[in-house]
Each structure stands twice: as structure tokens, then as C-alpha cells.
Design an enzyme around this catalytic site. Sequence first.
Site, short mmCIF file in Angstrom:
data_model
loop_
_atom_site.label_atom_id
_atom_site.label_comp_id
_atom_site.label_asym_id
_atom_site.label_seq_id
_atom_site.Cartn_x
_atom_site.Cartn_y
_atom_site.Cartn_z
N THR A 14 -28.18 -1.65 -12.28
CA THR A 14 -28.33 -2.35 -13.01
C THR A 14 -29.54 -3.42 -11.46
O THR A 14 -30.86 -4.89 -11.97
CB THR A 14 -27.63 -4.03 -12.71
OG1 THR A 14 -26.31 -3.45 -13.35
CG2 THR A 14 -27.48 -5.14 -13.58
N GLY A 17 -32.84 -2.10 -10.95
CA GLY A 17 -34.18 -2.69 -12.50
C GLY A 17 -34.14 -3.81 -12.29
O GLY A 17 -35.46 -4.43 -12.37
N ALA A 34 -45.23 -12.72 2.25
CA ALA A 34 -45.10 -11.74 2.48
C ALA A 34 -46.75 -11.29 3.36
O ALA A 34 -46.23 -10.81 4.07
CB ALA A 34 -44.87 -10.71 1.63
N GLU A 130 -28.98 -8.04 3.26
CA GLU A 130 -28.63 -9.23 3.30
C GLU A 130 -27.94 -9.03 1.69
O GLU A 130 -27.19 -9.28 1.54
CB GLU A 130 -30.12 -9.94 2.95
CG GLU A 130 -29.84 -11.32 2.67
CD GLU A 130 -29.49 -12.13 3.12
OE1 GLU A 130 -28.08 -11.86 3.03
OE2 GLU A 130 -29.69 -12.75 3.88
N GLU A 191 -15.14 -4.15 -13.46
CA GLU A 191 -15.52 -2.83 -13.56
C GLU A 191 -13.81 -2.40 -14.56
O GLU A 191 -12.53 -2.65 -14.20
CB GLU A 191 -15.29 -2.04 -12.90
CG GLU A 191 -16.57 -2.96 -11.38
CD GLU A 191 -17.59 -1.80 -11.53
OE1 GLU A 191 -17.52 -1.12 -11.95
OE2 GLU A 191 -18.29 -2.55 -11.42
N LYS A 206 -17.25 -6.34 2.62
CA LYS A 206 -18.28 -7.61 3.18
C LYS A 206 -17.67 -8.20 4.16
O LYS A 206 -18.37 -8.21 5.39
CB LYS A 206 -18.38 -8.40 2.20
CG LYS A 206 -19.11 -7.61 0.77
CD LYS A 206 -18.53 -8.56 -0.03
CE LYS A 206 -19.41 -7.87 -1.84
NZ LYS A 206 -19.28 -9.07 -2.88
#
Lengths: 428, 428
Positions: A14, A17, A34, A130, A191, A206
Site C-alpha cells: 500500500t 504504491g 525540493a 518520518e 490485520e 513508535k
Amino acid sequence: MADVLRVALAGLGTVGGGVIRVLDENRELIARRAGRPIEVVAVSARDRLKNRGVDLSRFAWVDDTATLADVEADVIVELIGGSDGPALALARRTLAAGKGLVTANKAMLAHHGLDLARAAEEAGTALKFEAAVAGGIPVIKGLREGAAANAIGRVYGILNGTCNFILSKMESEGRDFAEVLAEAQALGFAEADPSFDIDGVDAAHKLSILASLAFGTAPAFDAVEISGIRHLLAADIAEAAALGYRVRLIGVAEAGASGLFQRVHAHLVPSDHPLAHVTGATNAVVAEGNFVGRLLFQGAGAGAGPTASAVVADLIDIARGEFGPAYAMPADALATTAAADSGERRGRAYLRFSVADRVGVLAEIAAAMRDAGVSIESLIQRGASAEGSVLVAIVTHEGPERCVEHALERLRGSQSLTGEPLWMHILA
Amino acid sequence: MADVLRVALAGLGTVGGGVIRVLDENRELIARRAGRPIEVVAVSARDRLKNRGVDLSRFAWVDDTATLADVEADVIVELIGGSDGPALALARRTLAAGKGLVTANKAMLAHHGLDLARAAEEAGTALKFEAAVAGGIPVIKGLREGAAANAIGRVYGILNGTCNFILSKMESEGRDFAEVLAEAQALGFAEADPSFDIDGVDAAHKLSILASLAFGTAPAFDAVEISGIRHLLAADIAEAAALGYRVRLIGVAEAGASGLFQRVHAHLVPSDHPLAHVTGATNAVVAEGNFVGRLLFQGAGAGAGPTASAVVADLIDIARGEFGPAYAMPADALATTAAADSGERRGRAYLRFSVADRVGVLAEIAAAMRDAGVSIESLIQRGASAEGSVLVAIVTHEGPERCVEHALERLRGSQSLTGEPLWMHILA
């Protein structure tokens, strides 16, 4: 305009893509921001033939993911996942080759972040992540840079969207955990094997990353106290609501004289606290600085678009040359701090007991509290449930957590209890 | 450790004193994070003898503020304020000298930001202004970097703490504007001359900076539609609450095919929206990106500590060498976009009329709405107030703003109205 930043992408699920779509759809804008174009030049994934809805024919295909580190690219984006195995092999090879590494892999960072940061430093290249914490929310940047002038006392937040989705649905619909989990799985919010999420491991990964950035300490995942939301009843959420709280799975880290404290646990959050209003799969992180006060960052914690947004933000920083040490300071400057003794922490607790409906049960619980030195602020006993057991919910006054532990030990094995007691902390 | 970053500081008010305190108290931590020490070497302010509670004897003192740009320093911090005059003179001289400039001066940026960005580019130096918008909240960084992968559709938020303090007090205490303003002034939450805050100018300065970063457009302060909160009654806030809304002064900017739309105006915010829960002097900014979705940044919007935290974050970025073009892209790459015609915007409106208590008034208002094509969703008329006039509050269905303008024009000069109608937009 300067040279193209060439990107090789490992993992085409996911998020992978999503990264390709962001770079396609916002191509011009990203190049303007950028200072140069960012282009995917090569990709690697397990199955070359799978239809992913994006045209991959324009990219070089690499079968052996580890060798993606060797292609002519400036940055490798690692979206394979897993703390070790192919992801770690690719990460190490990438940094050793002096290429930049962007990763969304919180498990790998929680276990190997320090080594990888050291490797990036030695090679003089970028390690950025990030997307590893709180999806699209720029909270890594917020701590590393935005709040960098502050000594952070505490960082905490809602770090797992699956749990928050389940908890807010239990709250709004008054339903029990198992039922809501099944629905979340059907909707794709959980899940098939949900244990990483609902048992708090994902949030702990995290949290260990946030704590390192916030406190300038080496990542210490093994020191996170972890529990999840499996044992919560609809009744717990209703009792909490009656008392003016909402229930959230909170990851909290605090640095103090007694060491580094890190915990993932279901908390009662006062209903006027910003985190009480965070519902659904949204994530939110609070950092408390000694000058800035309370900063809140909130947004989508997962999903292709938000996570890809964070990955590409990292690529833009690299394209601009605006990056430095991964954890805000050289890896060797990070302090190694002992884990704090949580028993010495002071706080208020919510305790819920499932008890047999007979004489003397309340007295037994109250005596255990008294003997352990736990002061009761309020106690609610509701009539028997369908299964015949009675719920007793207690909120304690502020006191050392050790006393609550002792009270629960005293009650262990008691014939009066028909199930394991539940302990939630009250967020102060 | 690398060389000291030498800082010269102009302006020693609350924020200037705060910057010195942050750099003193968090000295070691900041040096670790920045990779080198950050030290104030010179200061300048109007009155050398004023007691500011910080020891200034260790810094060189410069009497003529403009010449602070000439001292041996790497970065000048401008905290004088004012869009022109000494602040602008110092800013220009600093950049011309090739030194970095950090400023909290939203008025100067709103009016001269583009010129200053160009001067910084020409000199190859830094222009940074995190503290200019939303105090300690790293929202400049959030837009410039954190959300950089996204096309931003809309950016909006609570940008003025004084107004939000007044509005939340009016809300929680049911009191009228003038009374609460006087109290806010006594508490130091509002200036003696509060018009910059309560008439929306301060929020508009900030909004024009956010819009530039969000959309890659040249700052266009003159194109911001501005109104404030002076004309709000306690009754408006009560009616809004009854309808499920809270009243907030919102700055909102949107970039679309029809141009750049920027407005500061009192809005009805649905009570389940995160901004509805932002009370007191807190600020909050929402950015909506095409991949990341809705991002929220919240925290203290003013005050010595938070604002100084943002100033020092900029200094740390400069010390690290992690900075680039002020508006995320070269000044000449910023688009010059025509202002959107707000009459063509579609939305829902709250309209409040103070009317005479006599036959036919409601019919007259209803007819004006009908003739202008405004469809009424709800209408509330409450009994006469102490002053004898009656309030009629209307919420419209979604429609073009132009129709509401026409309806109000039709009613202009009507003998039925005892005061100016109030128009608030409903945040969608």
C-alpha cells in the site's frame, strides 16, 4: 534546476504504491519545493507480476531486494517491514554504500535504530523515518527540529490507529471488544493477526523512537512496559465516561531523575483533554517542553496517502540537503539512561474487578486496598451481568503505583474474583 | 564541536528576554542538538537601563539598532516589531551583509516578505520566521517541510490567541464582548489598544504567511478579507451553541481554479471539529493535503517561552545548516495568483439581525432572503432584550455568498433593523 534525486523503492505494498502515486501526481510541485525533480528509478518487491494499479514498466526491476542498494540511485526507500531479515539487510547495505535511507519501518528502528544511525553518520549520509511514527503527521520533525530548543519533560500520544478505531467504536456504540475487533478486521482497519496492534507492540515501537528524539537518549524498546486493549469491556468505557473520562491506548515516555520511563497502556483521559477528542484511526502526539509548553500534532496515523506523504517529505528534505543526524545528535552523544522504576511513579488508577455476587466481596476488596495503602476516591458497583458476575470499578486517589500492585497481589487467587482485574492509569 | 553560532539580538521585550533565557537554561542541550553552541554576543534595544530581569552585561550593547547588522555575528534576531521602520531597516541591512535573519515579525513579513526572501537568496543566507505565526507551534516548518509532498487545498486555523481567549470566555461565561475584553486587558491577554488583534489584522498577517507556504504563492496580505470579533454578542454565541457550533475567529486560505482566497472572519465551527475544542489563548492550524489529509498543529500561540522556543528552533536549524529558501522555493518561483472572487464561494451562513419589536419585521427579512435567492435552513427569534430590540438569527442552506450579500443590501437602511446585521460563515 539541480540534478534529479534518484530513488530506489523496496516494497510495493500500500505505502510503496502510495509513494509512486505522490511522486507522479504532485511531480511539478515537489520539484519546485525540493529544488530538483525526485524520480523513482528502480523498484523491488516479492512478486513482480502482481497488479498494483501503478505502471512499473518505467522502473528497473530488481529481484534480489538486498541488491537494490547497489543500483544507481541516491536514496533507497525501504518499505518491506519487519525488524530484521531483508529490510535490515537492505538498510545496512544501503548505508554502507553511502546512500541515503528513508524507511517507515518502526520495528527495525526500535531494534536497530542506533546501529543504523551510526552507520549513516560514518557514511555521511541521511537516515530518515518520518513515516515510521504516526503516519503522515510530521512529529519526528516536530521533535527533532520544531521543539529542539526545549528540554522535553514528557511525550505521549495515540500512536496506534487500529486501537483508537476500536476504542472509539466501543465508546460510541457501547459494544464489547471482540465484536468491534471483528468489524474492524472486516473493514480493513485491523490485520487478520491483530496482536501487534491490539497488544500495544506497534505503539511501543513508535514510542521508543519518539522518546529517543525527545530526550536525547538511545532508543530503548526493550524497556517499554507494554499492554494492550484486549481485556477492556464496554462496561469499562461506560464507567470511565460516567466519571468524565474517555479510554485511549496511550504511549507515554518521561525522562526524570529516576530514569527513562516508557509505557504503552490503556489510559483514562479527562474529557477536556485534546486526546479525548481524537476518534477513529486518527493519531495524535503531545510533547511538553520547558519553554513551549504543550504542543499537539494530530492527523492520519496510517494509510497509503498519509504514510507516503511522510516518506516523500523525507525525500524532499534530502533533495534540499536539509538533513543531519537521524536522532538530532550524533549516535554517540545519545545518553544511555536506566529505565525508571514504575512502582515509584505516583498517579491515579482505575481498577475494575469482576466478582462473584455474594456477601463480603466488597469488604475483601476494600480491605486489600486499605492494607496496601491505596486510597479510594470512588467506587461503583453495578448489578450482575448476564453471566452472573458483578463489576466493581474503583478510582483511586493519587499514590505510588507500587501500592496498587500490592493491593492486586493481595487479591490474587481470591475466590471472590471471577476474572483478572483490569488496571488503567489516569492521564494527568 | 564546530564553531559557536554567534547571535545578535534586537529587541529586548518579553520575547527577547525569553530567547536569552532559553539559550541560558537549555544551553547544553541546545549545543548537543545543534551540533555547536549558540551564543548571544550583542544586543540592542531602545532603553539600555531598563531592568529586564536578565544579565545583559555579558553582551555587547549597540545603541543604533540598524548597526547591529554590522557586529561580528552569524545571525541577527529581529524582535523589534512593526512592518517598517527600524525592524525593516535592520532586516535589510542584515541580509545585505550576508548574515542570517531570524524574525518573529509577522507584519514585516506580510508586507515585505517577498523582498526579504529575495535578498536572503541573493546573499545565500537564511531567512527564518517560525515565531511569526502561531507562537511556539512549528507550523511554518510543518507546511514548508512536513507537508511538502502535498498539494494543499486549504489551510485554516485559530491564529490569534487574544480573540480566542475572549471568545471562549464569552462562551463559558455567557458575557458580552466589551466586558470580556476589559477583563482580558486587565489580565494582560489583550493590548491597551487591542484593535490589531480583535479586528483581525494580526491573524491576517499570519494567514498571508501560511498561504504563501501552503500554496507556493507570493505573500498577498492586501488580498486578505478581514473582519474581527467586535460586533459579536453573547447571544450570537448562545445561538451558535444551540445549533451545535462554537464561534471562533478563523483565518482561512484556499487555492483554487478561481484564484487565491484568504479571509479572517468569525466562523461557526461544528462542535465535533478539533478547532471547536481549542479554548483560551491557544492557537491551532489545520492544513489539508491531497495525500496526507487533515493535519492539525496546536499549542501556545504567544508568550515569552513559546515564542522564544520558535526563535531558537530557527537558530538551531541555522546552526545545523538545515535551511533553504524561506518560502520553500526561490522567491521568483512563487506564483502570483489573482484573488478569488469571494462572492462565488458557496457556503452556509449565520445571519443575526437586531430588529424592532413590531409587526411585519420577520416578513421583511424573509422576503429579502427569498428575493436574493437565499434559502433559510433555520430561523430563531427570541423575545425582546433589555434594550427593547429583538434578535433574529438565521442559518442558511449552502449557497453562493453573493446571494447573502444581495439580501443584506436589500435590507440596508430598513427601518426595521435597529443595528448592523452580523454575518458569520459556517466552517465546512
